[in-house]
Design a protein around this motif. Structure first.
Motif, PDB file in Angstrom:
ATOM      1  N   ARG A  49       0.840  -1.205   0.000  1.00 54.92           N
ATOM      2  CA  ARG A  49       0.000   0.000   0.000  1.00 54.92           C
ATOM      3  C   ARG A  49       0.869   1.247   0.000  1.00 54.92           C
ATOM      4  N   SER A  55      -4.993   1.157  -1.941  1.00 51.31           N
ATOM      5  CA  SER A  55      -5.489   0.640  -0.669  1.00 51.31           C
ATOM      6  C   SER A  55      -5.296  -0.877  -0.589  1.00 51.31           C
ATOM      7  N   THR A  56      -5.218  -1.379   0.646  1.00 52.69           N
ATOM      8  CA  THR A  56      -5.023  -2.823   0.827  1.00 52.69           C
ATOM      9  C   THR A  56      -6.192  -3.622   0.270  1.00 52.69           C
ATOM     10  N   ASP A  57      -7.418  -3.101   0.402  1.00 48.54           N
ATOM     11  CA  ASP A  57      -8.578  -3.800  -0.154  1.00 48.54           C
ATOM     12  C   ASP A  57      -8.458  -3.942  -1.666  1.00 48.54           C
ATOM     13  N   THR A  58      -8.054  -2.860  -2.317  1.00 43.40           N
ATOM     14  CA  THR A  58      -7.908  -2.899  -3.776  1.00 43.40           C
ATOM     15  C   THR A  58      -6.747  -3.794  -4.182  1.00 43.40           C
ATOM     16  N   THR A  60      -5.765  -6.441  -2.647  1.00 44.93           N
ATOM     17  CA  THR A  60      -6.256  -7.813  -2.527  1.00 44.93           C
ATOM     18  C   THR A  60      -7.041  -8.212  -3.768  1.00 44.93           C
ATOM     19  N   LYS A  61      -7.827  -7.286  -4.283  1.00 41.87           N
ATOM     20  CA  LYS A  61      -8.598  -7.553  -5.502  1.00 41.87           C
ATOM     21  C   LYS A  61      -7.657  -7.747  -6.696  1.00 41.87           C
ATOM     22  N   CYS A  67     -12.079  -9.483  -8.859  1.00 44.37           N
ATOM     23  CA  CYS A  67     -12.891  -8.261  -8.863  1.00 44.37           C
ATOM     24  C   CYS A  67     -12.253  -7.241  -9.800  1.00 44.37           C
TER      25      CYS A  67
END
Length: 323
Positions: A49, A55-58, A60-61, A67
């Protein structure tokens, strides 16, 4: 209202996914950076990140590949590791014939994404065709010894898992023993260590440990361990056994015990040259660079034998030593 729903659906369909080629390019560049810029340590999601600004969520995707993300996000990720985003690195799902796309998320696990050991089917694993071919050929030789050395979190445990998988496919019996599971009081006592070692191998072979029948204080721990293998463990199988010893460097905190244990392994290696029953054994060890200490067993006898594999996940060096 209908017009708003139509626009909302169009927004949800926007975005791209990494192709297998794109994911492999990104992972290879990341692994190189981990080895060169991060002392061999794998980047966490937080590290990524900070490096990419994503972002970490993105992230991961991006790594999971299940996604859609916008193309600019991929550009940021690639640029962080000195790469340009090419048209072959991504695809737009609704415009691509998916039968021709190798999806990046195939056989993914949480470990694959977070930076832990990779599953044997993970697309994130960096193939080393020449090295792995040499390892698999060496496994065909009775009593072979393969020593894997590398930086911490550089893929050694993932390689051990691949060797175990290939061994099973060849009809061998892989047995994985991690010294991370041994308590300090065991590692600090040669007798306890060899008994733990014998019991661990016994359980992996589906046998009940019967150490009392073979352990003799007059003979000592190493000879007792050797007798236990010769008279109890090895006679119960006709399949070659691939003994995979991971995190051997934990022993180096106890130099005297480590020295004796490595002498024992060398003796087993030598036995395979002349004793038929020991020819069932193949040995694979794994250790890190960082834990080296002045110890007879590391860079000189008794453990300068077999095939040595040294390097990062991409830069691998191999050489053979005499017995």
């Amino acid at each position: 209202m209908q017009n708003f729903q139509h626009k909302s659906q169009r927004r949800r369909k926007r975005g791209v996914l990494l192709t297998h080629e794109g994911l492999e390019r990104f992972q290879t560049a990341k692994l190189d950076s981990e080895y060169i810029d991060n002392c061999g340590q794998r980047y966490t999601l937080e590290d990524l990140r900070e490096r990419t600004g994503v972002s970490t969520d993105t992230l991961t995707k991006v790594l999971a590949g299940d996604c859609r993300v916008d193309k600019q996000t991929l550009r940021y990720c690639f640029k962080a590791f000195g790469l340009d985003l090419n048209s072959t690195d991504y695809y737009i799902p609704e415009l691509t014939d998916k039968s021709h796309v190798i999806r990046a998320q195939t056989h993914m696990t949480p470990y694959d994404i977070a930076g832990g050991p990779l599953s044997v089917t993970s697309p994130l694993y960096v193939e080393r065709p020449r090295t792995e071919k040499a390892i698999y050929q060496a496994l065909e030789q009775p009593g072979t010894l393969i020593r894997i050395k590398g930086a911490s979190r550089s893929g050694k445990t993932s390689m051990i898992a691949r060797i175990a998988h290939e061994s099973m496919a060849r009809g061998y019996h892989p047995i994985s023993i991690s010294f991370q599971l041994a308590e300090k009081k065991i590692l600090n006592d040669l007798d306890k260590l060899l008994q733990w070692f014998c019991a661990s191998v016994s359980l992996a072979m589906g046998a009940t440990p019967t150490l009392d029948n073979y352990w003799n204080t007059l003979f000592g721990s190493k000879l007792s361990c050797k007798i236990y293998f010769e008279q109890y463990l090895l006679p119960m199988t006709q399949r070659p056994i691939v003994l995979l010893l991971d995190d051997v460097d934990r022993l180096y905190q106890h130099p005297d015990v480590a020295d004796e244990f490595l002498y024992f392994l060398r003796n087993c290696y030598e036995e395979a040259k002349t004793t038929e029953i020991w020819q069932l054994m193949r040995f694979v060890t794994s250790q890190t660079f960082e834990s080296y200490v002045p110890l007879h067993g590391i860079n000189k006898p008794p453990f300068n034998i077999g095939i040595e594999i040294v390097g990062s996940p991409k830069r691998v060096r191999m050489h053979c030593n005499g017995g």
